[in-house]
Write a protein that holds these residues in place. Structure first.
Motif, PDB file in Angstrom:
ATOM      1  N   PHE A 144       0.654  -1.169   0.028  1.00 36.34           N
ATOM      2  CA  PHE A 144      -0.140   0.166   0.187  1.00 36.34           C
ATOM      3  C   PHE A 144       0.874   1.095   0.025  1.00 36.34           C
ATOM      4  O   PHE A 144       2.103   1.003   0.339  1.00 36.34           O
ATOM      5  CB  PHE A 144      -1.107  -0.061   1.201  1.00 36.34           C
ATOM      6  N   HIS A 145       0.344   2.320  -0.388  1.00 32.63           N
ATOM      7  CA  HIS A 145       0.720   3.692  -0.348  1.00 32.63           C
ATOM      8  C   HIS A 145       0.018   4.654   0.756  1.00 32.63           C
ATOM      9  O   HIS A 145      -1.094   4.663   0.155  1.00 32.63           O
ATOM     10  CB  HIS A 145       0.761   4.324  -1.848  1.00 32.63           C
ATOM     11  N   TRP A 146       0.876   5.086   1.675  1.00 28.48           N
ATOM     12  CA  TRP A 146       0.342   6.088   2.855  1.00 28.48           C
ATOM     13  C   TRP A 146       0.802   7.190   2.418  1.00 28.48           C
ATOM     14  O   TRP A 146       1.947   7.599   2.056  1.00 28.48           O
ATOM     15  CB  TRP A 146       0.744   5.285   3.984  1.00 28.48           C
ATOM     16  N   GLN A 147       0.054   8.526   2.734  1.00 35.09           N
ATOM     17  CA  GLN A 147       0.246   9.778   2.388  1.00 35.09           C
ATOM     18  C   GLN A 147      -0.296  10.625   3.630  1.00 35.09           C
ATOM     19  O   GLN A 147      -1.488  10.350   4.110  1.00 35.09           O
ATOM     20  CB  GLN A 147      -0.053  10.381   1.100  1.00 35.09           C
ATOM     21  N   GLY A 148       0.306  11.437   4.357  1.00 36.49           N
ATOM     22  CA  GLY A 148       0.235  12.444   5.259  1.00 36.49           C
ATOM     23  C   GLY A 148       0.117  13.953   4.775  1.00 36.49           C
ATOM     24  O   GLY A 148       1.095  14.404   4.320  1.00 36.49           O
ATOM     25  N   PHE A 149      -1.007  14.517   4.970  1.00 36.92           N
ATOM     26  CA  PHE A 149      -1.103  15.917   4.386  1.00 36.92           C
ATOM     27  C   PHE A 149      -1.585  16.754   5.716  1.00 36.92           C
ATOM     28  O   PHE A 149      -2.125  16.231   6.473  1.00 36.92           O
ATOM     29  CB  PHE A 149      -2.294  16.156   3.557  1.00 36.92           C
ATOM     30  N   VAL A 150      -1.310  18.126   5.775  1.00 35.49           N
ATOM     31  CA  VAL A 150      -1.791  19.027   6.617  1.00 35.49           C
ATOM     32  C   VAL A 150      -2.316  20.323   5.786  1.00 35.49           C
ATOM     33  O   VAL A 150      -1.751  20.399   4.604  1.00 35.49           O
ATOM     34  CB  VAL A 150      -0.621  19.492   7.481  1.00 35.49           C
ATOM     35  N   ALA A 151      -3.332  20.915   6.218  1.00 35.73           N
ATOM     36  CA  ALA A 151      -3.987  21.908   5.499  1.00 35.73           C
ATOM     37  C   ALA A 151      -2.875  23.100   5.288  1.00 35.73           C
ATOM     38  O   ALA A 151      -2.266  23.341   6.048  1.00 35.73           O
ATOM     39  CB  ALA A 151      -5.297  22.326   6.031  1.00 35.73           C
ATOM     40  N   THR A 152      -3.235  23.810   4.136  1.00 34.00           N
ATOM     41  CA  THR A 152      -2.245  25.099   3.880  1.00 34.00           C
ATOM     42  C   THR A 152      -3.376  26.363   4.176  1.00 34.00           C
ATOM     43  O   THR A 152      -4.614  25.905   4.093  1.00 34.00           O
ATOM     44  CB  THR A 152      -1.859  25.195   2.356  1.00 34.00           C
ATOM     45  N   PRO A 153      -2.872  27.545   4.241  1.00 29.64           N
ATOM     46  CA  PRO A 153      -3.632  28.461   4.479  1.00 29.64           C
ATOM     47  C   PRO A 153      -4.719  28.901   3.233  1.00 29.64           C
ATOM     48  O   PRO A 153      -5.925  29.363   3.924  1.00 29.64           O
ATOM     49  CB  PRO A 153      -2.571  29.679   4.968  1.00 29.64           C
ATOM     50  N   ASP A 154      -4.271  28.459   2.323  1.00 34.59           N
ATOM     51  CA  ASP A 154      -5.319  28.790   1.102  1.00 34.59           C
ATOM     52  C   ASP A 154      -6.323  27.559   0.800  1.00 34.59           C
ATOM     53  O   ASP A 154      -7.000  27.603  -0.173  1.00 34.59           O
ATOM     54  CB  ASP A 154      -4.312  28.822  -0.209  1.00 34.59           C
ATOM     55  N   GLY A 155      -6.524  26.631   1.721  1.00 32.65           N
ATOM     56  CA  GLY A 155      -7.148  25.645   1.680  1.00 32.65           C
ATOM     57  C   GLY A 155      -6.964  24.423   0.964  1.00 32.65           C
ATOM     58  O   GLY A 155      -7.552  23.475   0.969  1.00 32.65           O
ATOM     59  N   GLY A 156      -5.760  24.164   0.611  1.00 39.21           N
ATOM     60  CA  GLY A 156      -5.101  23.233  -0.109  1.00 39.21           C
ATOM     61  C   GLY A 156      -4.493  22.433   0.788  1.00 39.21           C
ATOM     62  O   GLY A 156      -4.765  22.264   2.258  1.00 39.21           O
ATOM     63  N   TRP A 157      -3.905  21.215   0.313  1.00 39.69           N
ATOM     64  CA  TRP A 157      -3.350  20.085   1.285  1.00 39.69           C
ATOM     65  C   TRP A 157      -1.481  20.143   0.914  1.00 39.69           C
ATOM     66  O   TRP A 157      -1.404  20.064  -0.289  1.00 39.69           O
ATOM     67  CB  TRP A 157      -3.853  18.733   1.035  1.00 39.69           C
ATOM     68  N   ASP A 158      -0.862  20.080   1.776  1.00 38.66           N
ATOM     69  CA  ASP A 158       0.573  20.093   1.808  1.00 38.66           C
ATOM     70  C   ASP A 158       1.065  18.491   2.262  1.00 38.66           C
ATOM     71  O   ASP A 158       0.648  18.272   3.280  1.00 38.66           O
ATOM     72  CB  ASP A 158       1.044  21.138   2.425  1.00 38.66           C
ATOM     73  N   LEU A 159       1.550  17.824   1.419  1.00 35.12           N
ATOM     74  CA  LEU A 159       2.286  16.433   1.684  1.00 35.12           C
ATOM     75  C   LEU A 159       3.421  16.700   2.736  1.00 35.12           C
ATOM     76  O   LEU A 159       4.372  17.567   2.297  1.00 35.12           O
ATOM     77  CB  LEU A 159       2.782  15.801   0.208  1.00 35.12           C
ATOM     78  N   PHE A 160       3.258  16.379   3.975  1.00 35.10           N
ATOM     79  CA  PHE A 160       4.611  16.064   4.736  1.00 35.10           C
ATOM     80  C   PHE A 160       5.412  14.875   4.906  1.00 35.10           C
ATOM     81  O   PHE A 160       6.367  14.798   5.626  1.00 35.10           O
ATOM     82  CB  PHE A 160       4.244  16.859   6.224  1.00 35.10           C
ATOM     83  N   GLN A 161       4.442  13.746   4.501  1.00 35.47           N
ATOM     84  CA  GLN A 161       5.013  12.557   4.662  1.00 35.47           C
ATOM     85  C   GLN A 161       4.655  11.433   3.619  1.00 35.47           C
ATOM     86  O   GLN A 161       3.143  11.436   3.546  1.00 35.47           O
ATOM     87  CB  GLN A 161       4.854  11.891   6.090  1.00 35.47           C
ATOM     88  N   GLU A 162       5.371  10.281   3.411  1.00 34.87           N
ATOM     89  CA  GLU A 162       4.525   9.133   2.606  1.00 34.87           C
ATOM     90  C   GLU A 162       5.327   8.161   2.810  1.00 34.87           C
ATOM     91  O   GLU A 162       6.618   8.121   2.826  1.00 34.87           O
ATOM     92  CB  GLU A 162       4.497   9.559   1.013  1.00 34.87           C
ATOM     93  N   MET A 163       4.669   6.707   2.764  1.00 33.53           N
ATOM     94  CA  MET A 163       5.222   5.450   2.952  1.00 33.53           C
ATOM     95  C   MET A 163       4.742   4.822   1.942  1.00 33.53           C
ATOM     96  O   MET A 163       3.718   4.674   1.593  1.00 33.53           O
ATOM     97  CB  MET A 163       4.839   5.099   4.386  1.00 33.53           C
TER      98      MET A 163
END
Length: 174
Positions: A144-163
Motif C-alpha cells: 500500500f501507499h500511505w500519505q500524510g497531509f496538513v492543510a495550507t492557509p489557502d485551503g489546499g493540502w501539503d504533503l509532509f510524509q509518505e510511505m
C-alpha cells in the motif's frame, strides 16, 4: 486471585481477530493486520525531505473492535515508535482514530472511512489544531501507499510524509 487478574496488560489488550459481529466492516483496516516493511519519506521542519526504512505492525486489540499499529523508523524517532489506535464505531460506521508519538511529542485525532477507490481516508486535526488528512491508497494484500497531509492557509493540502509499504513474507496475516 482469578486467572483474569493474573493476565498481563498486553494479554488483555490483544485479540485473535475481528469481532465476529462486525467482521466485514472491521476488515477496512483489518486487512492491514501483520508486519510491513516501509520506505518512509518525511519532510522535517527545516523543509528537507529525508528517507528511512522502518517497520509497521498492525494487530487486533480490545475485543477485535480495534486495529492498533506501531510504526518504528529508528532513523527518525530513535528507539521510540509511535502508535495509532483505530476504533470502529458501530453506531456511525466510521473509525475513530488517534495517533501519538510520546518522543516527538505529537498526536493526531481523525475519523476514518473508505475512500471509494479501495483505500481509506482519515481526516481530523494535528496537535496544533490544523486540519490533517491521511490516505491509504493502492491497497493490495501485499502493498500500500500511505500519505500524510496538513492543510495550507489557502485551503489546499501539503504533503509532509509518505510511505510505501510491502508485507513481510508477502502473505496476509490474521
Amino acid at each position: 486471585m482469578t486467572a483474569s487478574s493474573r493476565a498481563s496488560m498486553l494479554d488483555l489488550l490483544s485479540a485473535d481477530g475481528p469481532d465476529p459481529d462486525h467482521a466485514e466492516a472491521l476488515m477496512l483496516y483489518g486487512r492491514l493486520v501483520g508486519t510491513w516493511r516501509v520506505e518512509n519519506r518525511y519532510r522535517f521542519p527545516d523543509g528537507e525531505w529525508r528517507t528511512a526504512t522502518g517497520e509497521w505492525r498492525f494487530g487486533w486489540t480490545l475485543g477485535g473492535r480495534v486495529v492498533q499499529d506501531v510504526l518504528h523508523c529508528p532513523d527518525f524517532h530513535g528507539p521510540y515508535p509511535g502508535t495509532t489506535v483505530r476504533m470502529y464505531d458501530v453506531t456511525t460506521g466510521l473509525w475513530q482514530i488517534t495517533w501519538f508519538s510520546p518522543k516527538l511529542p505529537s498526536y493526531f485525532s481523525q475519523t476514518g472511512r473508505p475512500d471509494g477507490a479501495g483505500g481509506m481516508i482519515q481526516e481530523g486535526t494535528d496537535a496544533e489544531g490544523r486540519p490533517s488528512r491521511w490516505t491509504f491508497g493502492d491497497v493490495t494484500p501485499t502493498s500500500f501507499h500511505w500519505q500524510g497531509f496538513v492543510a495550507t492557509p489557502d485551503g489546499g493540502w501539503d504533503l509532509f510524509q509518505e510511505m510505501y509499504a510491502s508485507r513481510d513474507g508477502g502473505q496476509p496475516i490474521g
